[in-house]
Design an enzyme around this catalytic site. Structure first.
Site, PDB file in Angstrom:
ATOM      1  N   SER A  91      46.849  46.879  44.097  1.00  0.00           N
ATOM      2  CA  SER A  91      46.703  45.448  43.876  1.00  0.00           C
ATOM      3  C   SER A  91      46.066  44.811  45.114  1.00  0.00           C
ATOM      4  O   SER A  91      45.044  45.291  45.593  1.00  0.00           O
ATOM      5  CB  SER A  91      48.048  44.817  43.507  1.00  0.00           C
ATOM      6  N   ASP A 209      45.561  44.243  31.607  1.00  0.00           N
ATOM      7  CA  ASP A 209      46.108  43.551  32.771  1.00  0.00           C
ATOM      8  C   ASP A 209      46.385  42.084  32.469  1.00  0.00           C
ATOM      9  O   ASP A 209      45.487  41.341  32.072  1.00  0.00           O
ATOM     10  CB  ASP A 209      45.126  43.651  33.947  1.00  0.00           C
ATOM     11  N   HIS A 265      49.150  45.574  34.535  1.00  0.00           N
ATOM     12  CA  HIS A 265      48.891  45.711  35.963  1.00  0.00           C
ATOM     13  C   HIS A 265      49.784  46.761  36.626  1.00  0.00           C
ATOM     14  O   HIS A 265      51.018  46.687  36.553  1.00  0.00           O
ATOM     15  CB  HIS A 265      49.099  44.358  36.638  1.00  0.00           C
TER      16      HIS A 265
END
Length: 282
Positions: A91, A209, A265
């Site tokens: 991330s 996501d 995600h």
């Protein structure tokens, strides 16, 4: 937030806002898995702060440029990394690691694996992962109103990679971190040269996501300037066409790897991780 093999470190930096270096259910789990899969692996975990609580808080409230400098210093002081290392960022940790590659050539980064990273920033914070929803709501409100004000640019992590396509001039002028590493104001030849030293730059996109907006940023794409609906790929961007960062040259040399996986995600199967990402850590 860190990982690698006997001859090279695989640095795995802080997954997402709300996580920490040593969470046994996320970063700690991945660290352990890699240690089991790669005999003699040398793991270097970066903790930003004195403990796990500070590490988690610093994922929201700190100066990213200072974090990058701190990591560069830690890497330079580790004698085991002299010959170079592989790097993996999860991330927001992915774009922070790219800054390390661009700014700190020694020790050399060999492969950079970006798992759900936001290389063109974000223009939205639909949902925060983990248990940080209240903080997330506060940050979202602040970003929508005041992302480019001085205090936010220095102290709010997410503001430092906030990319507003409707206010492109403000973004280019006041973004202290993202606009700098993406060569928005000027071309820093050192950044360009250092990034091109990578053997592979692997980018993983999550097809469902719901945290990253727009998801195209995970493959270095983004929203077209001046509006907030249509997106463009990396290859369609000015950054690529003018090759301001060396990405076009890297693409032509086969150094860019674009991977996609089903899921939200940072949600992937262990088998997929082992088959698709572990080979870049050997």
């Amino acid at each position: 937030r860190g990982l690698c093999s006997a001859l090279s470190l695989c640095l795995f930096v802080f997954s997402s806002s709300g996580d920490s270096c040593c969470n046994p259910l996320s970063m700690g789990y991945i660290k352990k898995m890699i240690e089991q899969e790669i005999p003699g692996v040398y793991v270097f975990s970066v903790m930003i702060g004195k403990n796990i609580v500070e590490d988690t808080e610093n994922g929201f409230f700190s100066d990213v440029n200072e974090q990058v400098s701190m990591v560069c210093n830690q890497l330079a002081l580790d004698p085991k990394l002299k010959g170079g290392y592989n790097a993996m960022g999860f991330s927001q940790g992915a774009q922070f690691l790219r800054a390390v590659a661009q700014r700190c050539a020694s020790p050399p980064m060999k492969n950079l694996i970006s798992v759900g990273g936001q290389h063109q920033g974000v223009y939205g914070l639909p949902r925060c992962p983990g248990e940080s929803s209240k903080i997330c709501d506060m940050i979202r409100e602040a970003l929508n109103k005041e992302a480019y004000l001085g205090w936010f640019q220095k102290h709010l992590v997410q503001a430092q990679y906030w990319h507003d396509p409707l206010n492109d001039d403000l973004y280019k002028k006041y973004s202290r971190f993202l606009a700098d590493i993406n060569q928005e104001r000027a071309v820093n030849e050192t950044y360009k040269k250092n990034l091109q030293q990578l053997e592979k730059f692997v980018m993983v996109k999550f097809l469902q996501d719901s945290v990253v907006d727009p998801v195209d940023t995970e493959w270095f794409g983004f929203l077209k300037t001046g509006q907030a609906k249509e997106t463009e790929t990396l290859q369609e961007s000015v950054l690529y066409k003018e090759d301001r960062l060396g990405l076009a040259a890297m693409d032509k040399a086969g150094k860019l790897v674009f991977l996609a996986t089903e899921g939200d995600h940072l949600q992937f199967k262990e088998e997929w991780f082992k088959a698709n990402l572990l080979p870049y850590l050997h």
